[in-house]
Design a protein around this motif. Structure first.
Motif, PDB file in Angstrom:
ATOM      1  N   ARG A 177      34.899  45.671  39.966  1.00 59.32           N
ATOM      2  CA  ARG A 177      34.877  47.417  40.241  1.00 59.32           C
ATOM      3  C   ARG A 177      35.103  48.082  38.873  1.00 59.32           C
ATOM      4  O   ARG A 177      35.976  47.780  38.696  1.00 59.32           O
ATOM      5  CB  ARG A 177      36.543  48.073  40.932  1.00 59.32           C
ATOM      6  N   THR A 193      38.718  42.074  38.253  1.00 57.03           N
ATOM      7  CA  THR A 193      38.548  43.521  38.906  1.00 57.03           C
ATOM      8  C   THR A 193      37.419  42.804  40.231  1.00 57.03           C
ATOM      9  O   THR A 193      37.684  44.085  41.341  1.00 57.03           O
ATOM     10  CB  THR A 193      39.206  44.661  38.560  1.00 57.03           C
ATOM     11  N   TYR A 247      38.268  50.394  37.621  1.00 55.99           N
ATOM     12  CA  TYR A 247      39.232  48.777  37.773  1.00 55.99           C
ATOM     13  C   TYR A 247      39.597  49.154  35.872  1.00 55.99           C
ATOM     14  O   TYR A 247      40.626  47.986  35.123  1.00 55.99           O
ATOM     15  CB  TYR A 247      39.908  48.184  38.145  1.00 55.99           C
ATOM     16  N   TYR A 288      41.027  45.280  47.916  1.00 56.77           N
ATOM     17  CA  TYR A 288      40.651  46.186  47.107  1.00 56.77           C
ATOM     18  C   TYR A 288      40.212  45.945  45.777  1.00 56.77           C
ATOM     19  O   TYR A 288      39.483  46.649  44.989  1.00 56.77           O
ATOM     20  CB  TYR A 288      41.911  47.075  46.837  1.00 56.77           C
ATOM     21  N   ALA A 289      40.244  45.101  45.295  1.00 52.92           N
ATOM     22  CA  ALA A 289      39.783  44.193  44.049  1.00 52.92           C
ATOM     23  C   ALA A 289      39.258  42.899  44.230  1.00 52.92           C
ATOM     24  O   ALA A 289      39.948  42.114  44.915  1.00 52.92           O
ATOM     25  CB  ALA A 289      41.064  44.009  42.666  1.00 52.92           C
ATOM     26  N   ARG A 290      38.183  42.565  43.836  1.00 47.44           N
ATOM     27  CA  ARG A 290      37.708  41.137  43.870  1.00 47.44           C
ATOM     28  C   ARG A 290      38.762  40.023  44.148  1.00 47.44           C
ATOM     29  O   ARG A 290      37.956  39.242  44.548  1.00 47.44           O
ATOM     30  CB  ARG A 290      36.185  41.377  42.790  1.00 47.44           C
ATOM     31  N   ASN A 291      39.295  40.008  42.471  1.00 46.35           N
ATOM     32  CA  ASN A 291      40.135  38.746  42.187  1.00 46.35           C
ATOM     33  C   ASN A 291      41.228  39.524  41.782  1.00 46.35           C
ATOM     34  O   ASN A 291      41.383  40.768  41.851  1.00 46.35           O
ATOM     35  CB  ASN A 291      39.923  38.429  41.091  1.00 46.35           C
ATOM     36  N   THR A 292      42.540  38.308  41.741  1.00 47.10           N
ATOM     37  CA  THR A 292      43.744  38.820  40.822  1.00 47.10           C
ATOM     38  C   THR A 292      43.094  38.932  39.193  1.00 47.10           C
ATOM     39  O   THR A 292      43.928  37.283  39.299  1.00 47.10           O
ATOM     40  CB  THR A 292      44.593  37.932  41.757  1.00 47.10           C
ATOM     41  N   GLN A 340      31.211  46.095  39.058  1.00 49.53           N
ATOM     42  CA  GLN A 340      31.556  45.893  38.820  1.00 49.53           C
ATOM     43  C   GLN A 340      31.438  46.679  37.088  1.00 49.53           C
ATOM     44  O   GLN A 340      31.694  46.134  35.786  1.00 49.53           O
ATOM     45  CB  GLN A 340      32.472  44.480  38.386  1.00 49.53           C
ATOM     46  N   GLY A 345      40.149  36.356  36.489  1.00 51.68           N
ATOM     47  CA  GLY A 345      40.278  36.358  37.748  1.00 51.68           C
ATOM     48  C   GLY A 345      40.507  35.506  38.617  1.00 51.68           C
ATOM     49  O   GLY A 345      39.534  34.335  38.798  1.00 51.68           O
ATOM     50  N   ASN A 375      42.264  39.816  48.610  1.00 51.22           N
ATOM     51  CA  ASN A 375      40.447  41.023  47.741  1.00 51.22           C
ATOM     52  C   ASN A 375      40.143  42.008  48.030  1.00 51.22           C
ATOM     53  O   ASN A 375      38.590  42.265  48.282  1.00 51.22           O
ATOM     54  CB  ASN A 375      39.394  39.492  47.580  1.00 51.22           C
TER      55      ASN A 375
END
Ligand code: PEP
Ligand code: MN
Length: 353
Positions: free
Chosen positions: A284, A282, A287, A253-257, A320, A245, A251
């Motif tokens: 999370r 992610t 996900y 909704y998700a920690r990284n892309t 996560q 990521g 960021n």
């Protein structure tokens, strides 16, 4: 520059050429492919004429320039062939690479105590993982956050290895710990925050244990491949690239892309095996399954997944981390996609030593 030898080129001729190249101050590396031998030449080749090299032996089929800034890491350097990283573990050797089954690495973010690491190891092994991950030395954003139990946690990883036969992957942050980490780790992890630590890369590249090189949080693919080049240039060809990521604008909704497009991109640029870490990717746990499935569909060679016996109480990265029960189910879900893509392992997921 790479020198592609004709099929059947005699060994003595390859040795003679290697000596000749070294008298021109070029380092040669012999790469034995499925059909042909290729000699990778590294050094100051800018002013060299490929034709002149070609004339140095009738056994040379072709001389090609590697145009990319990364040389040994590039796909051209192996004349298009994928490399494999074979890791001996107590349960047998496990192979990472494009032509091997998917390898699953699972375990907690940090090693917290003996009971939790041994229990997690048993559970992830029963579900089909081949490696246990777990940090003894943790790179944390805050100096006040849990930093890992350090050397004592290495002993706990050794106990989990002993109990399950799983290979161990753990992070090295400081070159001063190379020896003690190397005693326990079957694969040494260089984390995202150290991808640009070139002095660490040179030192870890000069030892023999295979290396997982995580992508820096804001690293371009080329910077990442150049970091891998440091490892290969220092002498260690056993490098696995791990996407975990990247930082982008959102960021919330998700920690990284999680950049899954790296899978086909890396496949075209490099021969090195690819690993995807949807846990850090992610941030999370809910996900993680979809991204793990997507990664297999896109052709990853390996997955790294955080699993904790009690994520709510985890000392790091609980949000996560999957529970062992969810990991069991995930492995069932992954097997459907893995079988469809021809990358699922037959039991046991090892190759002969
Ligand atoms: C980890 O694997 O727990 C970790 C810290 O990873 P990264 O370097 O990708 O943040
Ligand atoms: Mn983590």
């Amino acid at each position: 520059m790479i020198v592609v030898m004709k099929i059947g080129a005699p060994e003595a001729e390859i040795t003679r050429l290697t000596e000749e190249f070294s008298s021109w101050n070029l380092n040669s590396e012999k790469i034995v492919g499925k059909h042909k031998v290729v000699i990778g030449l590294v050094g100051d080749t800018v002013d060299m004429d490929p034709l002149q090299i070609q004339e140095s032996s009738p056994w040379i089929e072709q001389v090609l320039r590697v145009e990319k800034p990364y040389k040994r890491t590039s796909r051209e350097y192996r004349h298009g062939e994928a490399s494999e990283v074979i890791v001996p573990t107590p349960n047998g050797a496990v192979a990472f690479g494009e032509h091997h089954p998917l390898v699953v690495v699972a375990g907690p973010c940090s090693v917290e105590n003996e009971a939790m690491i041994v229990e997690t190891a048993r559970r992830v092994k029963a579900a089909g993982a081949q490696f246990l991950r777990g940090g003894a030395f943790k790179p944390r954003t805050s100096p006040y956050a849990f930093q890992g139990h350090g050397e004592s946690a290495l002993g706990l990883l050794a106990a989990a290895r002993e109990a399950t036969g799983l290979g161990i992957i753990t992070e090295l942050m400081d070159a001063a710990d190379l020896e003690i980490v190397g005693e326990v780790a079957d694969v040494i992890q260089i984390g995202a925050r150290n991808m640009h630590n070139f002095s660490l890369l040179k030192k870890v590249g000069a030892q023999d244990k295979p290396i997982v090189l995580k992508r820096g949080m804001s690293a371009t693919i080329e910077e990442w491949l150049m970091a891998a080049e440091y490892l290969l240039a220092a002498g260690n060809p056993n490098v696995i690239l791990c996407e975990r990521g990247i930082r982008t604008f959102d960021n919330k909704y998700a920690r990284n892309t999680l950049d899954l497009s790296v899978i086909p991109v890396l496949r075209s640029l490099t021969h090195l095996p690819i690993m995807i870490d949807p846990s850090h990717g992610t941030g999370r746990s809910e996900y993680v399954p979809s991204m793990a499935m997507a990664a297999i569909a896109a052709g990853t060679d390996s997955l790294m997944i955080e699993v904790h016996p009690n994520p709510k109480k985890a000392l790091s990265d609980g949000p996560q981390s999957l529970t062992p029960e969810r990991f069991d189910r995930l492995m069932q879900e992954l097997s459907v996609i893995g079988k469809a893509t021809g990358r699922w392992f037959a039991e046991p997921a090892t190759v002969g030593v």
